[in-house]
Motif scaffolding. Sequence first.
Motif, PDB file in Angstrom:
ATOM      1  N   ASP A 147     -80.636  74.888 -38.139  1.00  0.00           N
ATOM      2  CA  ASP A 147     -79.705  76.022 -38.845  1.00  0.00           C
ATOM      3  C   ASP A 147     -79.850  77.252 -38.478  1.00  0.00           C
ATOM      4  O   ASP A 147     -79.380  78.283 -38.943  1.00  0.00           O
ATOM      5  CB  ASP A 147     -79.625  75.891 -40.228  1.00  0.00           C
ATOM      6  CG  ASP A 147     -81.021  76.021 -40.841  1.00  0.00           C
ATOM      7  OD1 ASP A 147     -81.970  76.403 -40.231  1.00  0.00           O
ATOM      8  OD2 ASP A 147     -81.161  76.040 -42.273  1.00  0.00           O
ATOM      9  N   CYS A 148     -80.931  77.377 -37.419  1.00  0.00           N
ATOM     10  CA  CYS A 148     -80.902  78.932 -36.976  1.00  0.00           C
ATOM     11  C   CYS A 148     -81.362  79.889 -37.927  1.00  0.00           C
ATOM     12  O   CYS A 148     -80.590  80.735 -38.498  1.00  0.00           O
ATOM     13  CB  CYS A 148     -79.995  79.327 -36.035  1.00  0.00           C
ATOM     14  SG  CYS A 148     -80.643  80.708 -35.011  1.00  0.00           S
ATOM     15  N   ARG A 173     -72.772  82.287 -29.623  1.00  0.00           N
ATOM     16  CA  ARG A 173     -73.814  81.784 -30.146  1.00  0.00           C
ATOM     17  C   ARG A 173     -74.756  82.114 -28.983  1.00  0.00           C
ATOM     18  O   ARG A 173     -75.780  81.228 -28.788  1.00  0.00           O
ATOM     19  CB  ARG A 173     -73.604  80.209 -30.282  1.00  0.00           C
ATOM     20  CG  ARG A 173     -72.412  80.112 -31.397  1.00  0.00           C
ATOM     21  CD  ARG A 173     -72.763  80.523 -32.664  1.00  0.00           C
ATOM     22  NE  ARG A 173     -73.761  79.988 -33.504  1.00  0.00           N
ATOM     23  CZ  ARG A 173     -74.374  80.433 -34.657  1.00  0.00           C
ATOM     24  NH1 ARG A 173     -74.041  81.713 -34.977  1.00  0.00           N
ATOM     25  NH2 ARG A 173     -75.218  79.796 -35.332  1.00  0.00           N
ATOM     26  N   LEU A 213     -66.496  78.735 -35.286  1.00  0.00           N
ATOM     27  CA  LEU A 213     -68.078  78.534 -35.179  1.00  0.00           C
ATOM     28  C   LEU A 213     -68.376  77.172 -34.870  1.00  0.00           C
ATOM     29  O   LEU A 213     -69.374  76.705 -34.284  1.00  0.00           O
ATOM     30  CB  LEU A 213     -68.650  79.080 -36.592  1.00  0.00           C
ATOM     31  CG  LEU A 213     -69.077  80.527 -36.747  1.00  0.00           C
ATOM     32  CD1 LEU A 213     -69.501  80.927 -37.901  1.00  0.00           C
ATOM     33  CD2 LEU A 213     -70.079  80.734 -35.435  1.00  0.00           C
ATOM     34  N   TYR A 216     -68.030  76.194 -31.342  1.00  0.00           N
ATOM     35  CA  TYR A 216     -68.959  77.146 -30.546  1.00  0.00           C
ATOM     36  C   TYR A 216     -70.382  76.398 -30.716  1.00  0.00           C
ATOM     37  O   TYR A 216     -71.320  76.135 -29.712  1.00  0.00           O
ATOM     38  CB  TYR A 216     -69.322  78.495 -30.833  1.00  0.00           C
ATOM     39  CG  TYR A 216     -68.178  79.341 -30.601  1.00  0.00           C
ATOM     40  CD1 TYR A 216     -67.519  78.982 -29.294  1.00  0.00           C
ATOM     41  CD2 TYR A 216     -67.533  80.365 -31.467  1.00  0.00           C
ATOM     42  CE1 TYR A 216     -66.300  80.129 -28.752  1.00  0.00           C
ATOM     43  CE2 TYR A 216     -66.232  80.977 -30.917  1.00  0.00           C
ATOM     44  CZ  TYR A 216     -65.725  80.744 -29.633  1.00  0.00           C
ATOM     45  OH  TYR A 216     -64.701  81.574 -29.243  1.00  0.00           O
ATOM     46  N   GLN A 217     -70.619  75.892 -32.050  1.00  0.00           N
ATOM     47  CA  GLN A 217     -71.894  75.222 -32.216  1.00  0.00           C
ATOM     48  C   GLN A 217     -71.964  73.899 -31.570  1.00  0.00           C
ATOM     49  O   GLN A 217     -72.914  73.308 -30.911  1.00  0.00           O
ATOM     50  CB  GLN A 217     -71.988  74.753 -33.968  1.00  0.00           C
ATOM     51  CG  GLN A 217     -72.359  75.856 -34.577  1.00  0.00           C
ATOM     52  CD  GLN A 217     -73.768  76.402 -34.454  1.00  0.00           C
ATOM     53  OE1 GLN A 217     -74.098  77.334 -34.255  1.00  0.00           O
ATOM     54  NE2 GLN A 217     -74.825  75.321 -34.557  1.00  0.00           N
ATOM     55  N   TRP A 218     -70.784  72.982 -31.537  1.00  0.00           N
ATOM     56  CA  TRP A 218     -70.788  71.907 -30.747  1.00  0.00           C
ATOM     57  C   TRP A 218     -71.015  72.088 -29.203  1.00  0.00           C
ATOM     58  O   TRP A 218     -71.681  71.392 -28.518  1.00  0.00           O
ATOM     59  CB  TRP A 218     -69.076  71.492 -30.930  1.00  0.00           C
ATOM     60  CG  TRP A 218     -68.988  70.038 -30.065  1.00  0.00           C
ATOM     61  CD1 TRP A 218     -68.703  69.875 -28.736  1.00  0.00           C
ATOM     62  CD2 TRP A 218     -69.186  68.622 -30.534  1.00  0.00           C
ATOM     63  NE1 TRP A 218     -68.684  68.680 -28.538  1.00  0.00           N
ATOM     64  CE2 TRP A 218     -68.960  67.606 -29.428  1.00  0.00           C
ATOM     65  CE3 TRP A 218     -69.377  68.266 -31.842  1.00  0.00           C
ATOM     66  CZ2 TRP A 218     -68.892  66.257 -29.796  1.00  0.00           C
ATOM     67  CZ3 TRP A 218     -69.542  66.797 -31.850  1.00  0.00           C
ATOM     68  CH2 TRP A 218     -69.250  65.848 -30.863  1.00  0.00           C
ATOM     69  N   TYR A 221     -74.831  72.592 -28.711  1.00  0.00           N
ATOM     70  CA  TYR A 221     -75.563  71.366 -28.812  1.00  0.00           C
ATOM     71  C   TYR A 221     -75.251  70.486 -27.765  1.00  0.00           C
ATOM     72  O   TYR A 221     -76.135  69.825 -27.169  1.00  0.00           O
ATOM     73  CB  TYR A 221     -75.327  70.726 -30.260  1.00  0.00           C
ATOM     74  CG  TYR A 221     -75.691  71.513 -31.444  1.00  0.00           C
ATOM     75  CD1 TYR A 221     -76.920  71.986 -31.575  1.00  0.00           C
ATOM     76  CD2 TYR A 221     -74.847  71.314 -32.917  1.00  0.00           C
ATOM     77  CE1 TYR A 221     -77.463  72.610 -32.496  1.00  0.00           C
ATOM     78  CE2 TYR A 221     -75.146  72.213 -33.687  1.00  0.00           C
ATOM     79  CZ  TYR A 221     -76.392  72.645 -33.834  1.00  0.00           C
ATOM     80  OH  TYR A 221     -77.019  73.445 -34.894  1.00  0.00           O
ATOM     81  N   HIS A 235     -76.321  67.172 -36.076  1.00  0.00           N
ATOM     82  CA  HIS A 235     -76.485  68.560 -36.171  1.00  0.00           C
ATOM     83  C   HIS A 235     -75.244  69.283 -36.803  1.00  0.00           C
ATOM     84  O   HIS A 235     -75.261  70.492 -37.600  1.00  0.00           O
ATOM     85  CB  HIS A 235     -77.116  69.079 -34.940  1.00  0.00           C
ATOM     86  CG  HIS A 235     -78.458  69.052 -34.866  1.00  0.00           C
ATOM     87  ND1 HIS A 235     -79.457  69.643 -35.459  1.00  0.00           N
ATOM     88  CD2 HIS A 235     -79.157  68.086 -34.210  1.00  0.00           C
ATOM     89  CE1 HIS A 235     -80.879  69.094 -35.014  1.00  0.00           C
ATOM     90  NE2 HIS A 235     -80.487  68.230 -34.260  1.00  0.00           N
ATOM     91  N   ILE A 236     -73.942  69.140 -36.272  1.00  0.00           N
ATOM     92  CA  ILE A 236     -73.004  69.643 -36.857  1.00  0.00           C
ATOM     93  C   ILE A 236     -72.605  69.319 -38.211  1.00  0.00           C
ATOM     94  O   ILE A 236     -72.208  70.220 -38.968  1.00  0.00           O
ATOM     95  CB  ILE A 236     -71.565  69.168 -35.841  1.00  0.00           C
ATOM     96  CG1 ILE A 236     -71.776  69.798 -34.522  1.00  0.00           C
ATOM     97  CG2 ILE A 236     -70.289  69.624 -36.503  1.00  0.00           C
ATOM     98  CD1 ILE A 236     -71.268  71.405 -34.480  1.00  0.00           C
ATOM     99  N   TRP A 239     -75.120  71.432 -40.220  1.00  0.00           N
ATOM    100  CA  TRP A 239     -74.812  73.106 -40.089  1.00  0.00           C
ATOM    101  C   TRP A 239     -73.835  73.222 -41.030  1.00  0.00           C
ATOM    102  O   TRP A 239     -73.734  74.074 -41.545  1.00  0.00           O
ATOM    103  CB  TRP A 239     -74.726  73.459 -38.579  1.00  0.00           C
ATOM    104  CG  TRP A 239     -74.166  74.588 -38.392  1.00  0.00           C
ATOM    105  CD1 TRP A 239     -75.080  75.976 -38.332  1.00  0.00           C
ATOM    106  CD2 TRP A 239     -73.042  75.042 -38.320  1.00  0.00           C
ATOM    107  NE1 TRP A 239     -74.402  76.870 -38.071  1.00  0.00           N
ATOM    108  CE2 TRP A 239     -72.956  76.418 -38.258  1.00  0.00           C
ATOM    109  CE3 TRP A 239     -71.858  74.419 -38.306  1.00  0.00           C
ATOM    110  CZ2 TRP A 239     -71.854  77.414 -37.817  1.00  0.00           C
ATOM    111  CZ3 TRP A 239     -70.548  75.149 -38.089  1.00  0.00           C
ATOM    112  CH2 TRP A 239     -70.778  76.442 -37.749  1.00  0.00           C
TER     113      TRP A 239
END
Length: 248
Positions: A147-148, A173, A213, A216-218, A221, A235-236, A239
Amino acid sequence: MIEVSVITPTYNSASFIAEAIRSVQNQTFSSWEMIIVDDCSKDNTVDIVREFTLKDSRVKLIELKNNVGPGVARQIAVLQARGRFVAFLDSDDIWLEEKLTKQLDFMMKMHCAFSCTAYEQIDEKNKRIVKTLVPPLQADYDRVLLDCPIGNSTVMYDTQLLGKCFGPNVKNREDFALWLTILKKEAYVWGLPLVLARYRLRRGSVSSNKLKLVYYQWVLYRRVEQLTLCRTIFHICYWGMIKILGLK
């Protein structure tokens, strides 16, 4: 000798850039340079920054001819940096006056090369504290991937130990991607549990648009970190739960 190079990309930040610069000038630690890279702003950001450069030689301005995005703008500034330590401050964020002093003392005490601090979220008018976020004392690659827990404007790293660090060239990101890149060669990012920065929540920003978001997360990763499909989905989901519950 310059000890800290402060890296600040900026784009259409006329409403906030002066406050960001003053927060650096007000630091109790004075051996710094601030490299501001303007990414083709269409407002009067450049004019405001120029006024500071005329009065304080530590404030420096690089004007780009083409819009390249904040990630590349940061890289351009890092290439010009002369300090042993590189620190990041976004153009709409603010540092508390003892930020550099306390973070440098912490890094020397812990003998660490990569650190971050706690920070507060504020609204656009700098009048309301929305939330306080405190990083873990230690976080490795896998922990940060979840989760940064790192606030961009709180990061500092030691070029004497790590060299100058550059992340992948991604549109968004890019700060998250840079931390993951550093953690592939440095075991931990160390967290100082003191609030030393303020992060401004702005309406219409990428970080305020949850659907964008997720995409962009996808990309980060799957394409950048090249996680397996199953791990990317995990993770998606993790998050997304954090975002939905408002934990970050």
